[in-house]
Design a protein around this motif. Sequence first.
Motif, PDB file in Angstrom:
ATOM      1  N   ILE A   1      25.649  31.523  39.750  1.00 25.60           N
ATOM      2  CA  ILE A   1      26.753  32.079  40.532  1.00 25.60           C
ATOM      3  C   ILE A   1      28.038  32.167  39.717  1.00 25.60           C
ATOM      4  CG2 ILE A   1      28.259  31.649  42.516  1.00 25.60           C
ATOM      5  CD1 ILE A   1      25.873  30.558  44.009  1.00 25.60           C
ATOM      6  N   SER A   2      28.283  31.152  38.895  1.00 22.34           N
ATOM      7  CA  SER A   2      29.542  31.092  38.140  1.00 22.34           C
ATOM      8  C   SER A   2      29.633  32.145  37.045  1.00 22.34           C
ATOM      9  CB  SER A   2      29.709  29.702  37.521  1.00 22.34           C
ATOM     10  OG  SER A   2      28.654  29.425  36.617  1.00 22.34           O
ATOM     11  N   ASN A   3      28.535  32.822  36.747  1.00 19.98           N
ATOM     12  CA  ASN A   3      28.517  33.806  35.667  1.00 19.98           C
ATOM     13  C   ASN A   3      28.830  35.232  36.135  1.00 19.98           C
ATOM     14  OD1 ASN A   3      27.746  31.793  33.809  1.00 19.98           O
ATOM     15  ND2 ASN A   3      25.584  32.067  34.348  1.00 19.98           N
ATOM     16  N   TYR A   4      29.060  35.404  37.432  1.00 18.98           N
ATOM     17  CA  TYR A   4      29.255  36.748  37.963  1.00 18.98           C
ATOM     18  C   TYR A   4      30.548  36.842  38.771  1.00 18.98           C
ATOM     19  CZ  TYR A   4      24.456  37.776  36.589  1.00 18.98           C
ATOM     20  OH  TYR A   4      23.318  37.976  35.860  1.00 18.98           O
ATOM     21  N   SER A   5      30.999  38.087  38.946  1.00 24.19           N
ATOM     22  CA  SER A   5      32.189  38.352  39.751  1.00 24.19           C
ATOM     23  C   SER A   5      31.782  39.144  40.992  1.00 24.19           C
ATOM     24  CB  SER A   5      33.222  39.144  38.943  1.00 24.19           C
ATOM     25  OG  SER A   5      32.684  40.389  38.527  1.00 24.19           O
ATOM     26  N   PHE A   6      32.684  39.186  41.965  1.00 22.58           N
ATOM     27  CA  PHE A   6      32.440  39.944  43.195  1.00 22.58           C
ATOM     28  C   PHE A   6      33.781  40.479  43.687  1.00 22.58           C
ATOM     29  CE2 PHE A   6      31.893  40.146  47.882  1.00 22.58           C
ATOM     30  CZ  PHE A   6      30.880  41.094  47.914  1.00 22.58           C
ATOM     31  N   LEU A   7      33.826  41.784  43.962  1.00 19.98           N
ATOM     32  CA  LEU A   7      35.085  42.431  44.325  1.00 19.98           C
ATOM     33  C   LEU A   7      36.136  42.185  43.241  1.00 19.98           C
ATOM     34  CD1 LEU A   7      35.157  41.649  48.182  1.00 19.98           C
ATOM     35  CD2 LEU A   7      34.385  43.725  47.035  1.00 19.98           C
ATOM     36  N   TRP A   8      37.224  41.472  43.551  1.00 20.11           N
ATOM     37  CA  TRP A   8      38.294  41.291  42.572  1.00 20.11           C
ATOM     38  C   TRP A   8      38.287  39.908  41.910  1.00 20.11           C
ATOM     39  CZ3 TRP A   8      39.007  40.944  47.825  1.00 20.11           C
ATOM     40  CH2 TRP A   8      39.473  39.718  48.299  1.00 20.11           C
ATOM     41  N   PHE A   9      37.367  39.030  42.277  1.00 15.19           N
ATOM     42  CA  PHE A   9      37.453  37.646  41.813  1.00 15.19           C
ATOM     43  C   PHE A   9      36.184  37.183  41.106  1.00 15.19           C
ATOM     44  CE2 PHE A   9      36.256  37.907  46.275  1.00 15.19           C
ATOM     45  CZ  PHE A   9      35.064  37.191  46.326  1.00 15.19           C
ATOM     46  N   GLU A  10      36.352  36.163  40.262  1.00 18.02           N
ATOM     47  CA  GLU A  10      35.235  35.506  39.603  1.00 18.02           C
ATOM     48  C   GLU A  10      34.680  34.434  40.539  1.00 18.02           C
ATOM     49  OE1 GLU A  10      33.944  36.225  36.654  1.00 18.02           O
ATOM     50  OE2 GLU A  10      35.376  37.838  36.258  1.00 18.02           O
ATOM     51  N   LEU A  11      33.384  34.456  40.780  1.00 21.72           N
ATOM     52  CA  LEU A  11      32.784  33.538  41.744  1.00 21.72           C
ATOM     53  C   LEU A  11      32.894  32.075  41.311  1.00 21.72           C
ATOM     54  CD1 LEU A  11      29.581  35.579  42.641  1.00 21.72           C
ATOM     55  CD2 LEU A  11      31.533  35.142  44.137  1.00 21.72           C
ATOM     56  N   GLY A  12      32.913  31.831  40.027  1.00 20.91           N
ATOM     57  CA  GLY A  12      32.937  30.457  39.542  1.00 20.91           C
ATOM     58  C   GLY A  12      34.319  29.887  39.327  1.00 20.91           C
ATOM     59  N   SER A  13      35.357  30.683  39.581  1.00 20.34           N
ATOM     60  CA  SER A  13      36.732  30.235  39.364  1.00 20.34           C
ATOM     61  C   SER A  13      37.526  30.315  40.664  1.00 20.34           C
ATOM     62  CB  SER A  13      37.417  31.094  38.302  1.00 20.34           C
ATOM     63  OG  SER A  13      36.684  31.065  37.084  1.00 20.34           O
ATOM     64  N   PRO A  14      38.548  29.481  40.812  1.00 22.11           N
ATOM     65  CA  PRO A  14      39.391  29.547  42.018  1.00 22.11           C
ATOM     66  C   PRO A  14      40.102  30.894  42.123  1.00 22.11           C
ATOM     67  CG  PRO A  14      39.724  27.474  40.850  1.00 22.11           C
ATOM     68  CD  PRO A  14      38.910  28.354  39.936  1.00 22.11           C
ATOM     69  N   ASP A  15      40.327  31.333  43.340  1.00 21.55           N
ATOM     70  CA  ASP A  15      41.015  32.598  43.603  1.00 21.55           C
ATOM     71  C   ASP A  15      42.290  32.303  44.387  1.00 21.55           C
ATOM     72  OD1 ASP A  15      41.059  35.572  43.639  1.00 21.55           O
ATOM     73  OD2 ASP A  15      40.931  35.252  45.808  1.00 21.55           O
ATOM     74  N   PHE A  16      43.217  33.259  44.450  1.00 25.27           N
ATOM     75  CA  PHE A  16      44.481  33.037  45.137  1.00 25.27           C
ATOM     76  C   PHE A  16      44.577  33.795  46.462  1.00 25.27           C
ATOM     77  CE2 PHE A  16      45.329  32.303  40.626  1.00 25.27           C
ATOM     78  CZ  PHE A  16      45.898  31.044  40.681  1.00 25.27           C
ATOM     79  N   VAL A  17      43.683  34.764  46.678  1.00 28.16           N
ATOM     80  CA  VAL A  17      43.707  35.542  47.915  1.00 28.16           C
ATOM     81  C   VAL A  17      42.743  34.968  48.944  1.00 28.16           C
ATOM     82  CG1 VAL A  17      43.343  37.818  48.941  1.00 28.16           C
ATOM     83  CG2 VAL A  17      44.376  37.621  46.668  1.00 28.16           C
ATOM     84  N   LEU A  18      41.545  34.645  48.523  1.00 23.48           N
ATOM     85  CA  LEU A  18      40.526  34.123  49.437  1.00 23.48           C
ATOM     86  C   LEU A  18      40.973  32.865  50.188  1.00 23.48           C
ATOM     87  CD1 LEU A  18      37.074  34.613  47.663  1.00 23.48           C
ATOM     88  CD2 LEU A  18      37.887  35.679  49.761  1.00 23.48           C
ATOM     89  N   PRO A  19      41.629  31.905  49.519  1.00 23.50           N
ATOM     90  CA  PRO A  19      42.073  30.717  50.263  1.00 23.50           C
ATOM     91  C   PRO A  19      42.992  31.060  51.431  1.00 23.50           C
ATOM     92  CG  PRO A  19      42.156  30.285  47.919  1.00 23.50           C
ATOM     93  CD  PRO A  19      41.868  31.752  48.072  1.00 23.50           C
ATOM     94  N   ILE A  20      43.878  32.048  51.224  1.00 22.93           N
ATOM     95  CA  ILE A  20      44.779  32.463  52.301  1.00 22.93           C
ATOM     96  C   ILE A  20      43.982  33.089  53.446  1.00 22.93           C
ATOM     97  CG2 ILE A  20      46.697  33.990  52.912  1.00 22.93           C
ATOM     98  CD1 ILE A  20      47.712  33.670  50.040  1.00 22.93           C
ATOM     99  N   LEU A  21      43.012  33.945  53.091  1.00 24.29           N
ATOM    100  CA  LEU A  21      42.149  34.547  54.114  1.00 24.29           C
ATOM    101  C   LEU A  21      41.364  33.477  54.856  1.00 24.29           C
ATOM    102  CD1 LEU A  21      40.737  37.646  52.171  1.00 24.29           C
ATOM    103  CD2 LEU A  21      42.561  37.597  53.877  1.00 24.29           C
TER     104      LEU A  21
END
Length: 246
Positions: free
Chosen positions: A142-162
């Motif tokens: 999972i950590s080796n791929y991205s989805f939409l605008w974010f990397e699945l294995g790294s923290p994101d700044f939009v998803l937490p707000i959602l």
Amino acid sequence: MVLLLSGCMEVDQPITSESEGIWNQIFVYPLSWVIIKIAEIFNNSYGLSIIIVTIFLRLLIVPLSIKQIKSSRAMQEVQPKLKEIQKKYSSKDANTQQKLQQETMKVMQEHNVNPLAGCLPIFVQMPILIAMYHAIVRTEEISNYSFLWFELGSPDFVLPILTGVFTFIQQKLMMSTNTAMNANPQIAMQMKMMLYVMPIMITVMAFFFPAALALYWVTGNIFMIFQTVLINKPMMSDNSNGGVKK
């Protein structure tokens, strides 16, 4: 506390077919395997796979959610009688309190109400939800791929707000349909506090977890919002019709 302690176990150890233990072999690895296989079907889209698996798991526990809501409705119906009994046996001496318990149980039995029935689905769901968390965090692919605008294995700044927004909406809907809770000022105050504390807590946690986990939370919350609306509308309509007939 149970959720947090369970979530901390073996999180740093990748899940494989060689992982030992009943928890890994029965719960975590099968979920990880399903996520990988579905992702392979959609050109290694692990984000889409997580969404599909999350929806599937939520569909599996819909009957439990319906049972939980029905139990809550049943408790609401007997609340007036329970309050009458509490007023009648308001004294704090041992004999009166024993009589209060006996009369309360009698009312519960007459209306086939089990106060623990609403809690049982939560305990049944916990292993599934925790296993999904482990499967996402411990599946290295999972950590080796991205989805939409974010990397699945790294923290994101939009998803937490959602995640926080949809958690708030979900809890708000559940509070608005629980009339028994609104009738109890103490419970209402506690739930109102949780309405704000829980979304904030989950949002903060999501900023530090991999985005794949936040995606799982967002998907689950959106599903629960639709589920709450779809389940409660027919029930509220039935109660309304029943009231007209009476």
